[in-house]
Write a protein that holds these residues in place. Sequence first.
Motif, PDB file in Angstrom:
ATOM      1  N   ARG B  16      63.049  42.952  46.314  1.00  0.00           N
ATOM      2  CA  ARG B  16      62.457  43.059  44.982  1.00  0.00           C
ATOM      3  C   ARG B  16      61.469  41.922  44.761  1.00  0.00           C
ATOM      4  O   ARG B  16      60.352  42.120  44.297  1.00  0.00           O
ATOM      5  N   ILE B  17      61.867  40.705  45.134  1.00  0.00           N
ATOM      6  CA  ILE B  17      61.026  39.539  44.883  1.00  0.00           C
ATOM      7  C   ILE B  17      59.727  39.643  45.670  1.00  0.00           C
ATOM      8  O   ILE B  17      58.631  39.465  45.128  1.00  0.00           O
ATOM      9  N   ILE B  18      59.850  39.940  46.981  1.00  0.00           N
ATOM     10  CA  ILE B  18      58.640  39.949  47.808  1.00  0.00           C
ATOM     11  C   ILE B  18      57.722  41.088  47.400  1.00  0.00           C
ATOM     12  O   ILE B  18      56.498  40.938  47.368  1.00  0.00           O
ATOM     13  N   ARG B  19      58.310  42.223  47.059  1.00  0.00           N
ATOM     14  CA  ARG B  19      57.491  43.367  46.674  1.00  0.00           C
ATOM     15  C   ARG B  19      56.662  43.041  45.436  1.00  0.00           C
ATOM     16  O   ARG B  19      55.452  43.243  45.404  1.00  0.00           O
ATOM     17  N   VAL B  20      57.321  42.518  44.410  1.00  0.00           N
ATOM     18  CA  VAL B  20      56.591  42.277  43.181  1.00  0.00           C
ATOM     19  C   VAL B  20      55.598  41.123  43.345  1.00  0.00           C
ATOM     20  O   VAL B  20      54.520  41.131  42.736  1.00  0.00           O
ATOM     21  N   ASP B  21      55.939  40.144  44.191  1.00  0.00           N
ATOM     22  CA  ASP B  21      55.002  39.038  44.386  1.00  0.00           C
ATOM     23  C   ASP B  21      53.743  39.502  45.100  1.00  0.00           C
ATOM     24  O   ASP B  21      52.632  39.076  44.770  1.00  0.00           O
ATOM     25  N   GLN B  22      53.902  40.385  46.105  1.00  0.00           N
ATOM     26  CA  GLN B  22      52.717  40.881  46.791  1.00  0.00           C
ATOM     27  C   GLN B  22      51.826  41.630  45.809  1.00  0.00           C
ATOM     28  O   GLN B  22      50.611  41.435  45.770  1.00  0.00           O
ATOM     29  N   ALA B  23      52.451  42.491  44.991  1.00  0.00           N
ATOM     30  CA  ALA B  23      51.681  43.238  44.003  1.00  0.00           C
ATOM     31  C   ALA B  23      50.988  42.287  43.036  1.00  0.00           C
ATOM     32  O   ALA B  23      49.819  42.474  42.687  1.00  0.00           O
ATOM     33  N   GLY B  24      51.701  41.233  42.616  1.00  0.00           N
ATOM     34  CA  GLY B  24      51.139  40.276  41.666  1.00  0.00           C
ATOM     35  C   GLY B  24      49.946  39.551  42.235  1.00  0.00           C
ATOM     36  O   GLY B  24      48.916  39.388  41.573  1.00  0.00           O
ATOM     37  N   GLU B  25      50.063  39.112  43.487  1.00  0.00           N
ATOM     38  CA  GLU B  25      48.950  38.366  44.066  1.00  0.00           C
ATOM     39  C   GLU B  25      47.746  39.273  44.284  1.00  0.00           C
ATOM     40  O   GLU B  25      46.598  38.848  44.092  1.00  0.00           O
ATOM     41  N   LEU B  26      48.021  40.537  44.681  1.00  0.00           N
ATOM     42  CA  LEU B  26      46.899  41.467  44.824  1.00  0.00           C
ATOM     43  C   LEU B  26      46.223  41.672  43.487  1.00  0.00           C
ATOM     44  O   LEU B  26      44.990  41.629  43.375  1.00  0.00           O
ATOM     45  N   GLY B  27      47.033  41.857  42.437  1.00  0.00           N
ATOM     46  CA  GLY B  27      46.477  42.033  41.093  1.00  0.00           C
ATOM     47  C   GLY B  27      45.635  40.840  40.680  1.00  0.00           C
ATOM     48  O   GLY B  27      44.514  40.997  40.187  1.00  0.00           O
ATOM     49  N   ALA B  28      46.172  39.625  40.907  1.00  0.00           N
ATOM     50  CA  ALA B  28      45.446  38.418  40.507  1.00  0.00           C
ATOM     51  C   ALA B  28      44.128  38.310  41.273  1.00  0.00           C
ATOM     52  O   ALA B  28      43.079  37.997  40.700  1.00  0.00           O
ATOM     53  N   ASP B  29      44.202  38.618  42.580  1.00  0.00           N
ATOM     54  CA  ASP B  29      42.990  38.553  43.391  1.00  0.00           C
ATOM     55  C   ASP B  29      41.934  39.510  42.851  1.00  0.00           C
ATOM     56  O   ASP B  29      40.757  39.171  42.745  1.00  0.00           O
ATOM     57  N   ARG B  30      42.364  40.706  42.474  1.00  0.00           N
ATOM     58  CA  ARG B  30      41.424  41.692  41.978  1.00  0.00           C
ATOM     59  C   ARG B  30      40.890  41.323  40.608  1.00  0.00           C
ATOM     60  O   ARG B  30      39.746  41.638  40.267  1.00  0.00           O
ATOM     61  N   ILE B  31      41.737  40.663  39.783  1.00  0.00           N
ATOM     62  CA  ILE B  31      41.274  40.225  38.460  1.00  0.00           C
ATOM     63  C   ILE B  31      40.126  39.231  38.647  1.00  0.00           C
ATOM     64  O   ILE B  31      39.067  39.341  38.005  1.00  0.00           O
ATOM     65  N   TYR B  32      40.339  38.260  39.548  1.00  0.00           N
ATOM     66  CA  TYR B  32      39.280  37.279  39.774  1.00  0.00           C
ATOM     67  C   TYR B  32      38.042  37.946  40.352  1.00  0.00           C
ATOM     68  O   TYR B  32      36.909  37.579  40.010  1.00  0.00           O
ATOM     69  N   ALA B  33      38.239  38.951  41.222  1.00  0.00           N
ATOM     70  CA  ALA B  33      37.089  39.661  41.793  1.00  0.00           C
ATOM     71  C   ALA B  33      36.288  40.330  40.683  1.00  0.00           C
ATOM     72  O   ALA B  33      35.053  40.294  40.677  1.00  0.00           O
ATOM     73  N   GLY B  34      36.997  40.934  39.726  1.00  0.00           N
ATOM     74  CA  GLY B  34      36.315  41.571  38.595  1.00  0.00           C
ATOM     75  C   GLY B  34      35.553  40.552  37.777  1.00  0.00           C
ATOM     76  O   GLY B  34      34.420  40.797  37.347  1.00  0.00           O
ATOM     77  N   GLN B  35      36.168  39.386  37.565  1.00  0.00           N
ATOM     78  CA  GLN B  35      35.489  38.354  36.777  1.00  0.00           C
ATOM     79  C   GLN B  35      34.241  37.859  37.502  1.00  0.00           C
ATOM     80  O   GLN B  35      33.195  37.632  36.885  1.00  0.00           O
ATOM     81  N   ILE B  36      34.355  37.725  38.826  1.00  0.00           N
ATOM     82  CA  ILE B  36      33.194  37.248  39.583  1.00  0.00           C
ATOM     83  C   ILE B  36      32.073  38.274  39.541  1.00  0.00           C
ATOM     84  O   ILE B  36      30.895  37.923  39.468  1.00  0.00           O
ATOM     85  N   ALA B  37      32.458  39.571  39.563  1.00  0.00           N
ATOM     86  CA  ALA B  37      31.434  40.614  39.531  1.00  0.00           C
ATOM     87  C   ALA B  37      30.552  40.460  38.300  1.00  0.00           C
ATOM     88  O   ALA B  37      29.356  40.755  38.323  1.00  0.00           O
ATOM     89  N   VAL B  38      31.148  40.009  37.188  1.00  0.00           N
ATOM     90  CA  VAL B  38      30.373  39.871  35.953  1.00  0.00           C
ATOM     91  C   VAL B  38      29.801  38.466  35.804  1.00  0.00           C
ATOM     92  O   VAL B  38      28.639  38.280  35.435  1.00  0.00           O
ATOM     93  N   LEU B  39      30.637  37.451  36.092  1.00  0.00           N
ATOM     94  CA  LEU B  39      30.246  36.073  35.799  1.00  0.00           C
ATOM     95  C   LEU B  39      29.882  35.294  37.050  1.00  0.00           C
ATOM     96  O   LEU B  39      29.823  34.079  37.016  1.00  0.00           O
ATOM     97  N   GLY B  40      29.659  36.007  38.178  1.00  0.00           N
ATOM     98  CA  GLY B  40      29.460  35.305  39.442  1.00  0.00           C
ATOM     99  C   GLY B  40      28.305  34.329  39.418  1.00  0.00           C
ATOM    100  O   GLY B  40      28.351  33.272  40.049  1.00  0.00           O
ATOM    101  N   ASN B  41      27.243  34.685  38.697  1.00  0.00           N
ATOM    102  CA  ASN B  41      26.043  33.850  38.756  1.00  0.00           C
ATOM    103  C   ASN B  41      26.008  32.778  37.679  1.00  0.00           C
ATOM    104  O   ASN B  41      25.031  32.051  37.561  1.00  0.00           O
ATOM    105  N   THR B  42      27.039  32.699  36.854  1.00  0.00           N
ATOM    106  CA  THR B  42      27.043  31.691  35.791  1.00  0.00           C
ATOM    107  C   THR B  42      27.671  30.397  36.311  1.00  0.00           C
ATOM    108  O   THR B  42      28.278  30.390  37.392  1.00  0.00           O
ATOM    109  N   PRO B  43      27.576  29.310  35.549  1.00  0.00           N
ATOM    110  CA  PRO B  43      28.140  28.025  35.995  1.00  0.00           C
ATOM    111  C   PRO B  43      29.637  28.102  36.269  1.00  0.00           C
ATOM    112  O   PRO B  43      30.165  27.308  37.057  1.00  0.00           O
ATOM    113  N   VAL B  44      30.327  29.046  35.635  1.00  0.00           N
ATOM    114  CA  VAL B  44      31.776  29.097  35.815  1.00  0.00           C
ATOM    115  C   VAL B  44      32.160  29.872  37.076  1.00  0.00           C
ATOM    116  O   VAL B  44      33.322  29.908  37.466  1.00  0.00           O
ATOM    117  N   GLY B  45      31.141  30.518  37.725  1.00  0.00           N
ATOM    118  CA  GLY B  45      31.381  31.317  38.932  1.00  0.00           C
ATOM    119  C   GLY B  45      32.132  30.584  40.026  1.00  0.00           C
ATOM    120  O   GLY B  45      33.154  31.090  40.523  1.00  0.00           O
TER     121      GLY B  45
END
Lengths: 319, 182
Positions: B16-45
């Motif tokens: 249970r722990i490993i399954r949910v952690d893998q899903a969580g890290e994938l989700g977090a990675d994708r969240i940051y990818a989405g943010q970079i897609a929009v804000l990649g060229n700004t100072p916060v990129g």
Amino acid sequence: MAAPCINRFALIFRSISRTALSRCNRNGGRFMSTSTGDRNPPQDTSSGPGGSASSQTSNGGYNTQRTGQGAQYSDELDNSEDLVSEVEEEEMPEETEEEYQTKQAVLKASLPFVHQYGWTKKAIVAGAESLGMPSMVHGMFPRGGAELVFYFYEESNKELESFLKQKVTELKEKDEKIKTGPFIHDAIETRLRMIIPYIDKWPQAMAIQTLPQNAVQSWTNLSRVVDDIWFYAGDKSNDFNWYTKRGSLAAVYKSTEIYLIQDRSEDYTDTWNFLENRLEDVVSAGHLARNLQETNTVLSEGAKGFCVMTRNLLGMNNR
Amino acid sequence: ISQRAKDEKTRKLLSRIIRVDQAGELGADRIYAGQIAVLGNTPVGPIIQEMKEQEQEHLETFNKLIVEKRVRPTALLPLWNIAGFALGAGTALLGKEGAMACTVAVESVIGEHYNSQIRDLMEDDPEKHKELIKKLSKFRDDELHHHDTGLEHDAEKAPMYDALSQVIKVGCIGAIWLSERI
């Protein structure tokens, strides 16, 4: 004016999230639904005037819900009672080691009687009696014949696992790579051959496994088989491929099993040919999926190129 | 309680722990990818990029653990893939503060979640799970670091910060609950 609305919104969400969060943190396990339900057998069968020791242990192990018989409970059972309230019971009942070993012994002794009585309680009773236990021991097996089917399935799975382990070690010693196709073919053939001694009564076993109350355990058993086979074949997938691989193999295994029980050829050669064809189907399906993906890429690139060309022709390019 | 039942309990907890952690890290990675897609060229990129790389490291660890411990990955992985990207891009469209608010909300849920997992593992068998507990502790510290980074970069100035934060937290908790079971 919108601010008070939004604040109320926020307050509601805060309370939901706090409750949800604290519940998630504290009762991690308790949310899990007991899909197979509590394994509480009809209490009356095992609570007879228990003469022999074995029926008393079986009595205590299952009837931890009853409070009347406090004096008879040993310390062991009291501890397991605490555990019962904390740990949710999924498919795993709170059983003692002794209880587990007794049940395994009875089921093992009952297998030879399957040819005579089928996968039923009668076979379990006959097995128990052959070990010198009273026939009331069948109360330890609330699901009756299904327990015998699952025991056989699980034992065969264990045998398959040791076979696979051995095969992998052999290949490693010879420093050969595992050829997935033949490996899987051999694995399924080995596993299905274990059914052949009981093939006269296997259709009954398959029917028992499709009953709704047994469906979950049967599904677990089948997924154990395909997971073992893929693991020892060297599967390292950690994404959705995990599911497609096992799903396709489960379909192959199940269909071959069904073919097996009506096969009349010599040494079941027709079945193994059938298996080979099904495995080839899976491989070609994989190729088809890949081809479709490539075609999709090519087509979409082509469409994009066409749009750019049209735009250029119409003079709409960055002017 | 029989040894078999005990082993089964530990196995279920671990998977249970490993399954949910893998899903969580994938989700977090994708969240940051989405943010970079929009804000990649700004100072916060670059800041988001750095956080994304750390999440990628975490994800690789869990991918390896899934194979090692023979854990079933969650069937909802494709869903979290899309949903994470959508959440990241959506909050980033609210501006840099929105993206940071999303980060703060997600990381605080994940931090508490890692803590409860570490507690569960210690309760079960602190010796046997020593490796895993160490890894989870390190990851929890990384996530809390991300949380603080988010706060430093004006997360609280995001529009409708309270509501946004609560919605995202509830969504995360729901996602965690689902991934543990499916």
